[in-house]
Each structure stands twice: as C-alpha cells, then as structure tokens.
Enzyme design. Structure first.
Site, PDB file in Angstrom:
ATOM      1  N   ALA A 292      44.514  46.869 -58.613  1.00 23.42           N
ATOM      2  CA  ALA A 292      43.788  45.987 -59.242  1.00 23.42           C
ATOM      3  C   ALA A 292      43.903  44.392 -58.624  1.00 23.42           C
ATOM      4  O   ALA A 292      42.776  43.867 -58.519  1.00 23.42           O
ATOM      5  CB  ALA A 292      43.870  46.128 -60.798  1.00 23.42           C
TER       6      ALA A 292
ATOM      7  N   PHE B 177      44.205  45.306 -65.423  1.00 29.15           N
ATOM      8  CA  PHE B 177      44.314  45.897 -66.890  1.00 29.15           C
ATOM      9  C   PHE B 177      45.492  45.358 -67.667  1.00 29.15           C
ATOM     10  O   PHE B 177      45.280  44.686 -68.737  1.00 29.15           O
ATOM     11  CB  PHE B 177      44.415  47.188 -67.091  1.00 29.15           C
ATOM     12  CG  PHE B 177      42.986  48.087 -66.730  1.00 29.15           C
ATOM     13  CD1 PHE B 177      41.955  47.344 -66.791  1.00 29.15           C
ATOM     14  CD2 PHE B 177      43.122  49.223 -66.311  1.00 29.15           C
ATOM     15  CE1 PHE B 177      40.644  47.968 -66.477  1.00 29.15           C
ATOM     16  CE2 PHE B 177      41.963  49.886 -65.996  1.00 29.15           C
ATOM     17  CZ  PHE B 177      40.651  49.439 -66.055  1.00 29.15           C
ATOM     18  N   ARG B 178      46.586  45.056 -67.118  1.00 28.43           N
ATOM     19  CA  ARG B 178      47.921  44.878 -67.650  1.00 28.43           C
ATOM     20  C   ARG B 178      48.169  43.446 -67.575  1.00 28.43           C
ATOM     21  O   ARG B 178      47.224  42.640 -67.074  1.00 28.43           O
ATOM     22  CB  ARG B 178      49.159  45.620 -67.167  1.00 28.43           C
ATOM     23  CG  ARG B 178      49.184  46.840 -67.557  1.00 28.43           C
ATOM     24  CD  ARG B 178      49.266  47.536 -66.078  1.00 28.43           C
ATOM     25  NE  ARG B 178      48.843  48.923 -66.192  1.00 28.43           N
ATOM     26  CZ  ARG B 178      49.879  49.963 -66.529  1.00 28.43           C
ATOM     27  NH1 ARG B 178      50.916  49.572 -66.678  1.00 28.43           N
ATOM     28  NH2 ARG B 178      49.587  51.293 -66.818  1.00 28.43           N
TER      29      ARG B 178
ATOM     30  N   HIS C 269      41.223  57.371 -58.449  1.00 30.39           N
ATOM     31  CA  HIS C 269      40.733  57.438 -60.010  1.00 30.39           C
ATOM     32  C   HIS C 269      39.250  57.367 -60.190  1.00 30.39           C
ATOM     33  O   HIS C 269      38.652  57.520 -61.194  1.00 30.39           O
ATOM     34  CB  HIS C 269      40.992  56.184 -60.703  1.00 30.39           C
ATOM     35  CG  HIS C 269      42.692  56.152 -60.682  1.00 30.39           C
ATOM     36  ND1 HIS C 269      43.593  55.072 -60.804  1.00 30.39           N
ATOM     37  CD2 HIS C 269      43.699  57.236 -61.015  1.00 30.39           C
ATOM     38  CE1 HIS C 269      44.709  55.345 -60.918  1.00 30.39           C
ATOM     39  NE2 HIS C 269      44.871  56.771 -61.000  1.00 30.39           N
TER      40      HIS C 269
ATOM     41  N   CYS D 295      27.232  64.177 -65.460  1.00 30.35           N
ATOM     42  CA  CYS D 295      26.798  64.859 -66.888  1.00 30.35           C
ATOM     43  C   CYS D 295      28.007  65.688 -67.390  1.00 30.35           C
ATOM     44  O   CYS D 295      28.763  66.417 -66.724  1.00 30.35           O
ATOM     45  CB  CYS D 295      25.712  65.879 -66.603  1.00 30.35           C
ATOM     46  SG  CYS D 295      25.234  66.706 -68.098  1.00 30.35           S
TER      47      CYS D 295
ATOM     48  N   CYS E 182      26.137  69.574 -67.385  1.00 30.25           N
ATOM     49  CA  CYS E 182      25.681  70.371 -66.462  1.00 30.25           C
ATOM     50  C   CYS E 182      26.674  69.821 -64.937  1.00 30.25           C
ATOM     51  O   CYS E 182      26.383  70.337 -63.947  1.00 30.25           O
ATOM     52  CB  CYS E 182      24.229  70.401 -66.210  1.00 30.25           C
ATOM     53  SG  CYS E 182      23.516  68.863 -65.713  1.00 30.25           S
TER      54      CYS E 182
ATOM     55  N   THR F 231      49.475  46.304 -56.165  1.00 27.00           N
ATOM     56  CA  THR F 231      49.534  47.232 -57.531  1.00 27.00           C
ATOM     57  C   THR F 231      51.075  47.170 -57.916  1.00 27.00           C
ATOM     58  O   THR F 231      51.922  47.081 -56.817  1.00 27.00           O
ATOM     59  CB  THR F 231      49.255  48.635 -56.872  1.00 27.00           C
ATOM     60  OG1 THR F 231      49.386  49.430 -57.986  1.00 27.00           O
ATOM     61  CG2 THR F 231      49.735  48.933 -55.676  1.00 27.00           C
TER      62      THR F 231
HETATM   63  P1  NAD Z   1      48.028  47.331 -61.058  1.00 24.49           P
HETATM   64  O1  NAD Z   1      49.221  48.448 -60.984  1.00 24.49           O
HETATM   65  O2  NAD Z   1      46.664  47.662 -60.264  1.00 24.49           O
HETATM   66  O3  NAD Z   1      48.558  45.929 -60.786  1.00 24.49           O
HETATM   67  C1  NAD Z   1      47.944  44.741 -60.364  1.00 24.49           C
HETATM   68  C2  NAD Z   1      48.869  44.087 -59.355  1.00 24.49           C
HETATM   69  O4  NAD Z   1      48.066  43.189 -58.897  1.00 24.49           O
HETATM   70  C3  NAD Z   1      50.040  43.336 -59.945  1.00 24.49           C
HETATM   71  O5  NAD Z   1      51.157  43.850 -59.224  1.00 24.49           O
HETATM   72  C4  NAD Z   1      49.855  41.890 -59.747  1.00 24.49           C
HETATM   73  O6  NAD Z   1      51.008  41.132 -59.347  1.00 24.49           O
HETATM   74  C5  NAD Z   1      48.797  41.868 -58.436  1.00 24.49           C
HETATM   75  N1  NAD Z   1      47.985  40.752 -58.244  1.00 24.49           N
HETATM   76  C6  NAD Z   1      47.404  40.046 -58.894  1.00 24.49           C
HETATM   77  N2  NAD Z   1      46.691  39.132 -58.444  1.00 24.49           N
HETATM   78  C7  NAD Z   1      46.833  39.350 -56.987  1.00 24.49           C
HETATM   79  C8  NAD Z   1      46.240  38.997 -55.981  1.00 24.49           C
HETATM   80  N3  NAD Z   1      45.320  37.636 -55.818  1.00 24.49           N
HETATM   81  N4  NAD Z   1      46.853  39.128 -54.753  1.00 24.49           N
HETATM   82  C9  NAD Z   1      47.549  40.447 -54.524  1.00 24.49           C
HETATM   83  N5  NAD Z   1      47.948  40.976 -55.769  1.00 24.49           N
HETATM   84  C10 NAD Z   1      47.729  40.392 -56.933  1.00 24.49           C
HETATM   85  O7  NAD Z   1      47.574  46.989 -62.380  1.00 24.49           O
HETATM   86  P2  NAD Z   1      46.600  47.547 -63.503  1.00 24.49           P
HETATM   87  O8  NAD Z   1      45.463  46.541 -63.761  1.00 24.49           O
HETATM   88  O9  NAD Z   1      47.338  47.487 -64.820  1.00 24.49           O
HETATM   89  O10 NAD Z   1      45.934  48.694 -63.211  1.00 24.49           O
HETATM   90  C11 NAD Z   1      46.001  50.064 -63.781  1.00 24.49           C
HETATM   91  C12 NAD Z   1      45.001  50.880 -63.101  1.00 24.49           C
HETATM   92  O11 NAD Z   1      43.571  50.660 -63.422  1.00 24.49           O
HETATM   93  C13 NAD Z   1      44.917  51.012 -61.777  1.00 24.49           C
HETATM   94  O12 NAD Z   1      44.762  52.400 -61.291  1.00 24.49           O
HETATM   95  C14 NAD Z   1      44.078  49.963 -61.242  1.00 24.49           C
HETATM   96  O13 NAD Z   1      43.505  50.172 -59.915  1.00 24.49           O
HETATM   97  C15 NAD Z   1      43.018  50.137 -62.356  1.00 24.49           C
HETATM   98  N6  NAD Z   1      42.192  48.990 -62.402  1.00 24.49           N
HETATM   99  C16 NAD Z   1      40.943  48.813 -61.310  1.00 24.49           C
HETATM  100  C17 NAD Z   1      40.255  47.698 -61.357  1.00 24.49           C
HETATM  101  C18 NAD Z   1      39.164  47.723 -60.570  1.00 24.49           C
HETATM  102  O14 NAD Z   1      38.497  48.602 -60.155  1.00 24.49           O
HETATM  103  N7  NAD Z   1      39.060  46.521 -59.759  1.00 24.49           N
HETATM  104  C19 NAD Z   1      40.537  46.789 -62.326  1.00 24.49           C
HETATM  105  C20 NAD Z   1      41.748  46.779 -63.421  1.00 24.49           C
HETATM  106  C21 NAD Z   1      42.635  48.001 -63.290  1.00 24.49           C
HETATM  107 ZN    ZN Z   2      23.208  67.653 -67.276  1.00 21.14          ZN
END
Ligand code: NAD
Ligand code: ZN
Length: 248
Positions: free
Chosen positions: A25, A36-37, A120, A128, A131, A190
C-alpha cells in the site's frame, strides 16, 4: 537521503540479472490512496467486515455501498506516482522482470508496467459470484447496487480477495517463480504483516536474492531480511535511484 546508500542500491541494481519488485500500500500513498492500517488508515474509518465473504453474501447491497465509495469513486481518481513510473521504466530498459503487488489499484499498469502479478487480485475486474464470468469494471454500471451479472442475473463481486478467500493460483505460482529465480528483490512500501504475501521476500532471500527495501518506516523485513534499507518516500527515492542507473 544518504548518498552512499543510494549508490550502494544503484550498484545492486546494476549488477543484478533478475530483479523483481514487491510492493504494498505504501507505494500508492503518494497517489492519494491511504494504507489500511495505521493512524490514517482506512480501517480507522471503516469496519473491515464489509470485505468479509460471509458479510458480502448476506448483505451485498450494504457491502457494495462501501466498496463503490472506497475502491471505485475514491481509488478510481488516483494516478500513478513516480515510484510506479520508475518501476515501469526499469522494466522498459530491461532491468526489471516483474512487479508482485499486494495492491488492487491498477496503478502499476497505468504507469506502464507490463508484467504485474496481482497477488490479491484487482478492483478493475468484476466477477460473477454464480457463473464466474468476468467484466471490466467500466462495462458495468454502479448506479444501482449491487451490480448484477448481465448473463445470469447474479451478484457481481470485485475480483480482489476478501477476508476468507485464497490467493489466486496463477498469481501465487508466478510469485513463487520470481522468489525462486530473482537475485534482487526490491521491497517497496509494505509492512510485511499480511500473510501469506509477506512470505514471498523470505523465500526470495532463502533462494539467494539480495533485498533492497524502500519505506518511510522500518518494517518487519528491515532488520531481519533487508540488505540495503532506503528510508523515505517511495517516489522521491525511486526518482533518485533511476537517475543514478546506467541504461546501456
Ligand atoms: P501494508 O503492509 O501494505 O503497509 C503500508 C506500508 O507503507 C507501511 O510499512 C508504511 O510505512 C509504508 N509507507 C507509507 N507511506 C509510504 C511512502 N510514501 N513511501 C514508502 N512507503 C510508505 O499495509 P496495509 O495498508 O495494512 O495493507 C494491507 C493489504 O491491503 C496489503 O495487501 C495492501 O497492499 C492492501 N492495500 C492496498 C491498497 C491499494 O491497492 N493501493 C491500499 C490499502 C491496502
Ligand atoms: Zn453470471
């Protein structure tokens, strides 16, 4: 940013023959998508239950209201930033084999990356629940919720995994291939807390890959796995890193 560390990272990239990126993220934060967190994370505002499979099947209209608001109205506005673009550039000049992303926002593809493994799944496709036919999300109106399969009339679901669902098999296998064959893994934005995705860099390390990590904060990997840690915002660091590389 520490110049020596940047040079060390650029040298790792120059010497490597099979580089794979692994993103979370954090790489999309500078595109305006919160993680998310954490303090400003989505889970501080929304109850994640709307993404659990049981809740979705029993309350698909309620679940879809939040899905639309977050993943389509809000994420849909986001544009790739230089961290996504820098990875696409590395691939273009033959320095990057693949991006394994935990994100579902399509921003790697929008930046021009071709080999993107979506661990993910993706919000860009709706599937769907009956189907299994798949649609580009833009083909389907989200005015009336839940959206319905034009072929069979059942509820459509975004094609990313909800709590309680398994990893798409092709993404899992492709990620394992990368972890077994890469000699450099670049981990960006991440925490390493989401299983089983978090195991992929560990498998890469066990198979001999060096680990380069970019994050604003130390993660679960930083002290355990990482060889070179570049602390800072992903877009700024990727920009500096790409400018240091010799493109011959
Ligand atoms: P995550 O494990 O993906 O962690 C986010 C990390 O990003 C943290 O370690 C944080 O320190 C770091 N971070 C924040 N800003 C940053 C920047 N500008 N540059 C570099 N690093 C930075 O955390 P999550 O959000 O708990 O994710 C849980 C799951 O949900 C994961 O699979 C994630 O990919 C998914 N998710 C996806 C999206 C999206 O599609 N953009 C958004 C939120 C969560
Ligand atoms: Zn269908």
């Amino acid at each position: 940013m520490d110049k020596d560390k940047l040079n060390e990272a650029a040298e790792l990239i120059s010497k490597a023959e099979h580089i794979t990126a692994f993103t979370g993220a954090g790489i999309s934060v500078e595109s305006g998508i919160p993680p998310f967190r954490g303090k400003n994370g989505l889970w501080s505002k929304y109850d994640p239950i709307f993404l659990s499979l049981d809740y979705f099947y029993e309350n698909s209209t309620e679940s879809w209201k939040l899905i639309k608001e977050i993943f389509y109205d809000f994420f849909g506005q986001a544009l790739p930033n230089y961290a996504h673009k820098g990875l696409a550039e590395l691939e273009k000049f033959g320095k990057l084999e693949a991006v394994i992303t935990q994100n579902i926002d399509n921003l790697h593809q929008e930046a021009g990356s071709l080999n993107v493994i979506e661990f993910h799944g993706t919000s860009r496709i709706l599937a769907c629940t009956q189907c299994s036919f798949k649609y580009q999300h833009k083909e389907i109106s989200l005015v009336n919720l839940p959206p319905i399969c034009p072929r069979c009339g059942s509820v459509l679901k975004p094609n990313f995994i909800f709590f309680g669902e398994g990893i798409p098999q092709h993404a899992y296998l492709a990620s394992m291939f990368e972890a077994e064959n890469a000699d450099l893994f670049i981990i960006i934005g991440t925490t390493g807390e989401v299983m089983p995705a978090s195991l992929i860099p560990q498998i890469a390390k066990q198979n001999g890959a060096k680990i380069l990590e970019i994050n604003t904060e130390p993660s679960n990997y930083t002290h355990e796995l990482t060889d070179v840690f570049l602390q800072g915002k992903a877009s700024m660091i990727m920009k500096q890193l790409v400018s240091l590389l010799d493109r011959d």
